[in-house]
Design a protein around this motif. Sequence first.
Motif: not given
Length: 309
Positions: A193-204, A235-245, A247-252
């Motif tokens: 349940g905890v995994i589903l709640v966290c993954v659903t929120a983050l993947m959403g 105007t989007c580069v900094s935000h997009l870079t932070v998003v990639i960093v 979620y990439s580290f979280a996935s690893v």
Amino acid sequence: MVSEFILVGFSNFPQHLLPAFFLLYLLMYLFTLLGNLLIMATVWSERSLHTPMYLFLCALSTSEILFTVAVTPRMLVDMLSSHRTITFVACASQMFFSFTFGFTHSFLLMIMGYDRYVAICHPLHYNVLMSTRTCAHLVSWTWAGGSVMGMMVTLIVFHLTFCGSNVIHHFVCHVLSLLKLSCGKETSSVTLGVILVCVTALMGCLFLIVLSYVFIVAAILRIPSAEGRHKTFSTCVSHLTVVIVHYSFASVIYLKPKGLHSMDSNTLMATTYTVFTPFLSPVIFSLRNKELKNAIKKSFQRKFSSRST
């Protein structure tokens, strides 16, 4: 019944390496605090930055400071201490605050993606759709959502019974490490349940960010001049870079196959998300965001010139 836990953390590492790790993480921690405070002070002092994007950036910096304060000081103290116990209440508090600020961070990244979508795809309606009142409501909802997620996960986990080992193989009260210590028939269902709640929120959040950028890229490709496309996308580069960093580290850390790494390497990998990601965020926004970078330079020049006179 367990009344306190023992955080293994870096205790299995060679003792002569611990001062070096301590110094490295302490410097990263201080830089994270100072970098985010610098961003907030610059946005506050420069009237040209009083826009929705930088309001969200200030909220993001606040969440990063609070997340770092909730996790890193305890890790640093335990690194040089032989007494690594943490009380039941302190462990629950740390989990609540780390989840609250962690989820708030993800929700804010999602809202910042929506802000870029409105600015690029609906520029004529931007001032109406992203009014000061709307931005304040969005920031409030992200903090409320993070608090609800933090409270929900903490109550679910600490509602369980801990009656066996009290050794947490982590440097914080990590949810999955704690669930391994619980006893009772409901442990497996609670873990799922905890995994589903966290993954659903983050993947959403990630899905909505990706969806925003699909529309953004489509709008940018319709711009006739190459210079216009470059200026808009910048105007989007900094935000997009932070998003990639982010979620990439979280996935690893959370999506890696089990059993492939030793306990020590798992500990080092965990610091990439808890210490290294917050450290990189102010660096990325300061260097990749031209408007913010110029504002920081102007602020420093103004202070140095006022001192010289």
